[in-house]
Design a protein around this motif. Structure first.
Motif, PDB file in Angstrom:
ATOM      1  N   ALA A 120       0.833  -1.202   0.000  1.00 32.69           N
ATOM      2  CA  ALA A 120       0.000   0.000   0.000  1.00 32.69           C
ATOM      3  C   ALA A 120       0.869   1.255   0.000  1.00 32.69           C
ATOM      4  N   ALA A 121       1.957   1.242   0.763  1.00 31.25           N
ATOM      5  CA  ALA A 121       2.856   2.401   0.804  1.00 31.25           C
ATOM      6  C   ALA A 121       3.517   2.602  -0.560  1.00 31.25           C
ATOM      7  N   LEU A 122       3.934   1.525  -1.181  1.00 27.57           N
ATOM      8  CA  LEU A 122       4.556   1.626  -2.505  1.00 27.57           C
ATOM      9  C   LEU A 122       3.554   2.117  -3.555  1.00 27.57           C
ATOM     10  N   GLU A 123       2.307   1.643  -3.456  1.00 26.49           N
ATOM     11  CA  GLU A 123       1.270   2.112  -4.382  1.00 26.49           C
ATOM     12  C   GLU A 123       1.035   3.600  -4.202  1.00 26.49           C
ATOM     13  N   ALA A 124       1.037   4.061  -2.945  1.00 25.60           N
ATOM     14  CA  ALA A 124       0.838   5.489  -2.680  1.00 25.60           C
ATOM     15  C   ALA A 124       1.989   6.301  -3.271  1.00 25.60           C
ATOM     16  N   GLN A 125       3.211   5.826  -3.101  1.00 25.87           N
ATOM     17  CA  GLN A 125       4.363   6.538  -3.669  1.00 25.87           C
ATOM     18  C   GLN A 125       4.299   6.547  -5.192  1.00 25.87           C
ATOM     19  N   LEU A 126       3.974   5.432  -5.768  1.00 30.05           N
ATOM     20  CA  LEU A 126       3.882   5.325  -7.222  1.00 30.05           C
ATOM     21  C   LEU A 126       2.776   6.218  -7.744  1.00 30.05           C
ATOM     22  N   GLY A 127       1.650   6.253  -7.055  1.00 24.80           N
ATOM     23  CA  GLY A 127       0.535   7.118  -7.459  1.00 24.80           C
ATOM     24  C   GLY A 127       0.942   8.580  -7.411  1.00 24.80           C
ATOM     25  N   THR A 130       3.282   9.291 -10.353  1.00 24.12           N
ATOM     26  CA  THR A 130       2.539   9.250 -11.608  1.00 24.12           C
ATOM     27  C   THR A 130       1.757  10.534 -11.794  1.00 24.12           C
ATOM     28  N   LYS A 131       1.157  11.047 -10.739  1.00 23.36           N
ATOM     29  CA  LYS A 131       0.405  12.297 -10.814  1.00 23.36           C
ATOM     30  C   LYS A 131       1.346  13.461 -11.127  1.00 23.36           C
ATOM     31  N   ALA A 132       2.497  13.453 -10.483  1.00 24.86           N
ATOM     32  CA  ALA A 132       3.459  14.541 -10.715  1.00 24.86           C
ATOM     33  C   ALA A 132       3.960  14.498 -12.156  1.00 24.86           C
TER      34      ALA A 132
END
Length: 161
Positions: A120-127, A130-132
Motif C-alpha cells: 500500500a505504501a509503494l502504491e501510494a508513492q507510485l501514485g 505518476t500524478k506529478a
C-alpha cells in the motif's frame, strides 16, 4: 322389711331392661354429641388441611426456586469452563496450523499484514509520482495547444476599384 331379692328373675328383668334403656340413651347421646362435634371437627380438619397445603406449597416453591438457582449457577459455571476450554483448544489449533504453514514456507498472518502495508505504501508513492509526471507533461502540451488558438488569422483584404 321386705327387700327385693337381687337374684329374683322378675326383678332382674326389669333391672336389665332399665339398664339397657339407659345404655341405649347414652349411645344416642354419644352419637348426637359425636355428630355435633364431628361437624366441628370436620370443619377444623378442613381448615388445618388448607393451612398445611399453603405451607407445603410455599415450601415447594422455595425449594423449586432454590433448585432453579443452583441449576442456573451450575450451567453458567459449566459454560464458562467450556468457553475457556474452547479458547485454549482454539489457541492450540491456531498455533499448530501456523507451525505447519511456516514449515511449508508460507508467511504468517502478521507477515502478510506487514506485506500488505508495504504494498500500500509503494502504491501510494507510485501514485504520487505518476500524478506529478502527468502534471509536468500536461503543462507544455497545454501551452503548445493554446498558442495557435491565440494567433489571429490574417484579415482578408478587399480590393478597391
Amino acid at each position: 322389711m321386705f327387700t327385693k331379692n337381687p337374684f329374683d328373675p322378675a326383678a332382674m328383668s326389669d333391672n336389665v331392661k332399665e339398664q339397657a334403656q339407659q345404655i341405649w340413651l347414652a349411645g344416642l347421646g354419644a352419637f348426637a354429641k359425636a355428630q355435633e362435634d364431628g361437624t366441628k371437627a370436620f370443619e377444623k380438619l378442613v381448615s388445618d388441611g388448607i393451612t398445611m397445603q399453603r405451607k407445603v406449597h410455599t415450601t415447594a416453591e422455595e425449594k423449586l426456586a432454590e433448585a432453579t438457582q443452583k441449576a442456573t449457577q451450575a450451567a453458567h459455571t459449566l459454560s464458562e469452563r467450556a468457553t475457556g476450554q474452547w479458547g485454549k483448544l482454539e489457541g492450540i489449533f491456531e498455533e499448530r496450523v501456523a507451525k505447519a504453514l511456516h514449515g511449508l514456507g508460507l508467511p504468517s498472518a502478521s507477515e502478510m499484514k506487514a506485506l500488505h502495508g508495504r504494498v500500500a505504501a509503494l502504491e501510494a508513492q507510485l501514485g504520487a509520482k505518476t500524478k506529478a509526471a502527468a502534471k509536468s507533461t500536461a503543462k507544455p502540451a497545454a501551452k503548445a495547444a493554446a498558442k495557435p488558438a491565440a494567433k489571429k488569422a490574417p484579415a482578408k483584404k478587399v480590393a478597391k476599384k
